[in-house]
Scaffold this motif. Structure first.
Motif, PDB file in Angstrom:
ATOM      1  N   ARG A   1       7.501  11.111  -3.951  1.00  0.00           N
ATOM      2  CA  ARG A   1       8.721  10.833  -3.194  1.00  0.00           C
ATOM      3  C   ARG A   1       8.413  10.296  -1.791  1.00  0.00           C
ATOM      4  O   ARG A   1       9.318   9.897  -1.069  1.00  0.00           O
ATOM      5  N   LEU A   2       7.146  10.323  -1.410  1.00  0.00           N
ATOM      6  CA  LEU A   2       6.734   9.829  -0.089  1.00  0.00           C
ATOM      7  C   LEU A   2       5.547   8.895  -0.249  1.00  0.00           C
ATOM      8  O   LEU A   2       4.589   9.200  -0.965  1.00  0.00           O
ATOM      9  N   GLY A   3       5.605   7.751   0.404  1.00  0.00           N
ATOM     10  CA  GLY A   3       4.487   6.805   0.390  1.00  0.00           C
ATOM     11  C   GLY A   3       4.183   6.321   1.789  1.00  0.00           C
ATOM     12  O   GLY A   3       5.102   5.983   2.556  1.00  0.00           O
ATOM     13  N   ILE A   4       2.904   6.302   2.141  1.00  0.00           N
ATOM     14  CA  ILE A   4       2.475   5.822   3.458  1.00  0.00           C
ATOM     15  C   ILE A   4       1.428   4.735   3.256  1.00  0.00           C
ATOM     16  O   ILE A   4       0.468   4.914   2.492  1.00  0.00           O
ATOM     17  N   GLY A   5       1.615   3.634   3.922  1.00  0.00           N
ATOM     18  CA  GLY A   5       0.640   2.550   3.902  1.00  0.00           C
ATOM     19  C   GLY A   5       0.209   2.222   5.314  1.00  0.00           C
ATOM     20  O   GLY A   5       1.009   2.304   6.252  1.00  0.00           O
ATOM     21  N   ALA A   6      -1.062   1.873   5.471  1.00  0.00           N
ATOM     22  CA  ALA A   6      -1.575   1.461   6.781  1.00  0.00           C
ATOM     23  C   ALA A   6      -2.586   0.357   6.591  1.00  0.00           C
ATOM     24  O   ALA A   6      -3.341   0.346   5.603  1.00  0.00           O
ATOM     25  N   SER A   7      -2.599  -0.585   7.492  1.00  0.00           N
ATOM     26  CA  SER A   7      -3.629  -1.622   7.531  1.00  0.00           C
ATOM     27  C   SER A   7      -3.713  -2.127   8.957  1.00  0.00           C
ATOM     28  O   SER A   7      -2.856  -1.818   9.785  1.00  0.00           O
TER      29      SER A   7
ATOM     30  N   LYS B   1       0.830  -1.210   0.000  1.00  0.00           N
ATOM     31  CA  LYS B   1       0.000   0.000   0.000  1.00  0.00           C
ATOM     32  C   LYS B   1       0.868   1.266   0.000  1.00  0.00           C
ATOM     33  O   LYS B   1       0.522   2.259  -0.655  1.00  0.00           O
ATOM     34  N   ALA B   2       1.983   1.240   0.716  1.00  0.00           N
ATOM     35  CA  ALA B   2       2.915   2.370   0.652  1.00  0.00           C
ATOM     36  C   ALA B   2       3.472   2.504  -0.758  1.00  0.00           C
ATOM     37  O   ALA B   2       3.660   3.614  -1.267  1.00  0.00           O
ATOM     38  N   GLY B   3       3.714   1.358  -1.412  1.00  0.00           N
ATOM     39  CA  GLY B   3       4.174   1.371  -2.797  1.00  0.00           C
ATOM     40  C   GLY B   3       3.132   1.939  -3.745  1.00  0.00           C
ATOM     41  O   GLY B   3       3.459   2.705  -4.664  1.00  0.00           O
ATOM     42  N   ASP B   4       1.855   1.564  -3.531  1.00  0.00           N
ATOM     43  CA  ASP B   4       0.773   2.155  -4.335  1.00  0.00           C
ATOM     44  C   ASP B   4       0.809   3.673  -4.250  1.00  0.00           C
ATOM     45  O   ASP B   4       0.590   4.383  -5.235  1.00  0.00           O
ATOM     46  N   ASP B   5       1.073   4.165  -3.032  1.00  0.00           N
ATOM     47  CA  ASP B   5       1.076   5.607  -2.788  1.00  0.00           C
ATOM     48  C   ASP B   5       2.220   6.280  -3.549  1.00  0.00           C
ATOM     49  O   ASP B   5       2.051   7.362  -4.129  1.00  0.00           O
ATOM     50  N   ILE B   6       3.385   5.648  -3.577  1.00  0.00           N
ATOM     51  CA  ILE B   6       4.530   6.203  -4.298  1.00  0.00           C
ATOM     52  C   ILE B   6       4.268   6.201  -5.809  1.00  0.00           C
ATOM     53  O   ILE B   6       4.618   7.146  -6.515  1.00  0.00           O
ATOM     54  N   LEU B   7       3.612   5.157  -6.299  1.00  0.00           N
ATOM     55  CA  LEU B   7       3.267   5.101  -7.725  1.00  0.00           C
ATOM     56  C   LEU B   7       2.094   6.013  -8.067  1.00  0.00           C
ATOM     57  O   LEU B   7       1.852   6.312  -9.237  1.00  0.00           O
ATOM     58  N   ALA B   8       1.340   6.438  -7.036  1.00  0.00           N
ATOM     59  CA  ALA B   8       0.151   7.289  -7.224  1.00  0.00           C
ATOM     60  C   ALA B   8      -0.894   6.591  -8.088  1.00  0.00           C
ATOM     61  O   ALA B   8      -1.460   7.186  -9.015  1.00  0.00           O
ATOM     62  N   VAL B   9      -1.164   5.305  -7.763  1.00  0.00           N
ATOM     63  CA  VAL B   9      -2.139   4.536  -8.537  1.00  0.00           C
ATOM     64  C   VAL B   9      -3.281   4.077  -7.646  1.00  0.00           C
ATOM     65  O   VAL B   9      -3.132   3.923  -6.424  1.00  0.00           O
TER      66      VAL B   9
ATOM     67  N   PRO C   1       5.722 -13.456  -1.684  1.00  0.00           N
ATOM     68  CA  PRO C   1       5.992 -12.194  -2.389  1.00  0.00           C
ATOM     69  C   PRO C   1       4.824 -11.752  -3.264  1.00  0.00           C
ATOM     70  O   PRO C   1       4.994 -10.968  -4.184  1.00  0.00           O
ATOM     71  N   TRP C   2       3.630 -12.211  -2.970  1.00  0.00           N
ATOM     72  CA  TRP C   2       2.471 -12.109  -3.867  1.00  0.00           C
ATOM     73  C   TRP C   2       1.952 -10.690  -4.057  1.00  0.00           C
ATOM     74  O   TRP C   2       1.650 -10.268  -5.175  1.00  0.00           O
ATOM     75  N   ALA C   3       1.822  -9.893  -3.003  1.00  0.00           N
ATOM     76  CA  ALA C   3       1.338  -8.517  -3.146  1.00  0.00           C
ATOM     77  C   ALA C   3       2.503  -7.604  -3.516  1.00  0.00           C
ATOM     78  O   ALA C   3       3.590  -7.720  -2.959  1.00  0.00           O
ATOM     79  N   VAL C   4       2.259  -6.721  -4.452  1.00  0.00           N
ATOM     80  CA  VAL C   4       3.296  -5.804  -4.927  1.00  0.00           C
ATOM     81  C   VAL C   4       2.695  -4.415  -5.082  1.00  0.00           C
ATOM     82  O   VAL C   4       1.470  -4.251  -5.092  1.00  0.00           O
ATOM     83  N   ALA C   5       3.554  -3.405  -5.215  1.00  0.00           N
ATOM     84  CA  ALA C   5       3.067  -2.052  -5.494  1.00  0.00           C
ATOM     85  C   ALA C   5       2.264  -2.076  -6.788  1.00  0.00           C
ATOM     86  O   ALA C   5       2.748  -2.527  -7.819  1.00  0.00           O
ATOM     87  N   GLY C   6       1.017  -1.647  -6.695  1.00  0.00           N
ATOM     88  CA  GLY C   6       0.137  -1.651  -7.860  1.00  0.00           C
ATOM     89  C   GLY C   6      -0.884  -2.765  -7.872  1.00  0.00           C
ATOM     90  O   GLY C   6      -1.821  -2.746  -8.679  1.00  0.00           O
ATOM     91  N   GLY C   7      -0.744  -3.773  -6.996  1.00  0.00           N
ATOM     92  CA  GLY C   7      -1.736  -4.849  -6.984  1.00  0.00           C
ATOM     93  C   GLY C   7      -1.183  -6.148  -6.438  1.00  0.00           C
ATOM     94  O   GLY C   7      -0.546  -6.186  -5.382  1.00  0.00           O
ATOM     95  N   VAL C   8      -1.411  -7.235  -7.191  1.00  0.00           N
ATOM     96  CA  VAL C   8      -0.909  -8.555  -6.806  1.00  0.00           C
ATOM     97  C   VAL C   8      -0.301  -9.219  -8.039  1.00  0.00           C
ATOM     98  O   VAL C   8      -0.549  -8.819  -9.170  1.00  0.00           O
ATOM     99  N   ARG C   9       0.487 -10.256  -7.810  1.00  0.00           N
ATOM    100  CA  ARG C   9       1.209 -10.893  -8.909  1.00  0.00           C
ATOM    101  C   ARG C   9       0.371 -11.888  -9.713  1.00  0.00           C
ATOM    102  O   ARG C   9       0.541 -12.005 -10.927  1.00  0.00           O
ATOM    103  N   GLU C  10      -0.499 -12.631  -9.018  1.00  0.00           N
ATOM    104  CA  GLU C  10      -1.217 -13.716  -9.691  1.00  0.00           C
ATOM    105  C   GLU C  10      -2.708 -13.634  -9.408  1.00  0.00           C
ATOM    106  O   GLU C  10      -3.111 -13.267  -8.293  1.00  0.00           O
ATOM    107  N   PRO C  11      -3.545 -13.992 -10.387  1.00  0.00           N
ATOM    108  CA  PRO C  11      -4.998 -13.976 -10.176  1.00  0.00           C
ATOM    109  C   PRO C  11      -5.476 -15.207  -9.423  1.00  0.00           C
ATOM    110  O   PRO C  11      -4.708 -16.124  -9.120  1.00  0.00           O
TER     111      PRO C  11
END
Length: 475
Positions: free
Chosen positions: A369-375, A75-83, A166-176
């Protein structure tokens, strides 16, 4: 003559810690502290690594809740990618987060805490463990093992491995996901739901049996912090931050996670490596708050699954509905309510056709340049904050772990139990175990760790003010 009692290590928790109890010259408890005596330094050695690596690195922080770090890092990675990630990816992430709750909560209740309740606080420590529980009630122990396995099964089906996937990645997940995997998991739901209900029934009997002890297990008012959905429902993946006081009043609400550091400060003490987060508006010490199951069930307006919502209403009625439930012993009750919710919610997600979609990842380059994730990790709200350069190389990392946020409350719980049970003259196994059990209410996860089978080591020394050992106990 003052004395110091040290409990080291604290057993049946995830990691290594000790407790010291200082007695004054009249034999009364002067102070008690919960020390975390290991240092790992993940924040520092992540510097210089690529942002894309962080899911794999931070999931190694913990062998018990790696999925929580994986999801929060993504989720922090999503924030850095702004997606905004695809709907299918979000729901798949939600499912694996629920699986993490199930397996971790099952471990806490059935394996680490229930031996105290079903075998007794004063029972022989050599058998006061999962093996003694199997001897006492084989079916109950089996159910706990299978419930945890169910949570791990979901993680493995989605991520191809149970630990450090390693399944979840910035932008989503690796496999359906696919229909065969969905049907396999749906077939396991009825047993998991039944076990959650069996555990709740058993816990209510425990409440009656230990009615005299329960008021001593960390009963004090504090604030509670956690995520809630936009409509106030129990949340575990997204949402905004809510703060409630010990009287049940909401004192801050709808706080965007990007503003968490306006409200949460971090202090340190020379006698522990675990930080001491606090609620900034009230300052250190006065700003004590609790996170995790007790906080989440307290702060939410409702739970959006029927069986868990019915239990939440019973839970809230214990404090007169308007009040918050402030006794830390009831972490166990809230934890079981959350298991039931997670099983019900997982079933709902598995029936959702969106889960079988194939659009599972949004791709982009570094846009912030900054990403924050929380869960919400099993033990409470988890924050990852990454600062990167234009190439995605990490320049600064800050992680606020759920267990750390409970640090002030755990220390107060230890002190309350020590004052109640210690007389300064005699060290008994039952007294020490009750103090340890106060820590186990919070289910602290202090590091990547394993638990030894059989007898757990414990060395306790009672020292006078000269440092001379006047009493000693080993197990």
């Amino acid at each position: 003559m003052s004395k110091t009692i040290t409990i080291s290590p604290v057993t049946r928790i995830e990691g290594h810690a000790k407790i010291t109890i200082q007695m004054d010259d009249r034999g009364n408890v002067a102070d008690a502290r919960f020390h975390v005596n290991e240092f790992r330094g993940f924040e520092k050695f992540c510097e210089g690594r690529l942002m894309w690596e962080m899911g794999g690195i931070t999931s190694r922080i913990c062998g018990i809740c790696p999925t929580s770090h994986l999801i929060t890092s993504a989720k922090a990675g999503d924030d850095i990618l702004a997606v905004t990630i695809p709907e299918t990816a979000e729901k798949l992430r939600r499912l694996i987060t629920l699986a993490q709750w199930i397996q971790s909560h099952a471990l806490s209740f059935f394996h680490l805490s229930s031996p105290d309740f079903l075998l007794g606080f004063d029972s022989d420590p050599a058998t006061r463990n999962i093996f003694g529980l199997i001897t006492k009630d084989k079916e109950f122990a089996r159910r706990g093992i299978r419930l945890r396995k169910f949570g791990q099964e979901i993680i493995e089906v989605l991520g191809s491995r149970r630990i450090h996937t390693p399944w979840a990645v910035a932008g989503g997940v690796r496999e359906p996901f696919d229909a065969a995997k969905r049907d396999h998991l749906l077939a396991l739901i009825p047993e998991a739901k039944e076990t959650a209900l069996v555990a709740l029934k058993a816990l209510k009997s425990i409440h009656q049996e230990f009615a005299a002890d329960i008021p001593n297990f960390g009963s004090f008012r504090s604030m509670f912090v956690g995520l809630v959905a936009p409509d106030g429902a129990l949340e575990y993946y997204d949402g905004t931050i809510r703060v409630m006081d010990g009287s049940g009043n909401i004192i801050a609400d709808k706080i965007d996670i990007h503003r968490y550091d306006d409200y949460i400060g971090e202090a340190s003490e020379s006698w522990s490596y675990l930080k001491f987060p606090y609620y900034k508006p009230l300052g250190y010490q006065k700003g004590m708050f609790r996170v995790g199951p007790l906080a989440r069930v307290n702060i939410c307006d409702y739970i959006d699954t029927p069986l868990a919502e019915a239990e939440r209403k019973v839970f809230k009625a214990m404090a007169g509905n308007a009040e918050a439930v402030n006794n830390s012993f009831y972490y166990h009750y809230a934890r079981l309510i959350e298991i039931l919710f997670a099983v019900e919610k997982a079933e709902m997600l598995l029936h959702d056709p969106v889960m079988l979609g194939t659009n599972i990842r949004a791709r982009a380059m570094i846009n912030r340049r900054l990403g924050i994730g929380a869960s919400e990790a099993p033990r409470g709200i988890l924050f990852h904050r990454y600062e990167v350069d234009e190439n995605g190389v990490l320049e600064k990392v800050n992680l606020i772990i759920a267990t750390a946020q409970n640090n002030l409350a755990m220390n107060r719980t230890v002190r309350q139990l020590a004052i109640q049970y210690m007389d300064g003259n005699k060290i008994t196994e039952g007294i020490l175990n009750r103090i340890e059990a106060g820590i186990r209410c919070y289910d602290p996860c202090l590091s990547c760790s394993t638990h030894a089978s059989g007898q757990m080591p414990l060395h306790v020394q009672l020292l006078d003010c000269e440092g001379t050992v006047v009493s000693e106990l080993r197990r």
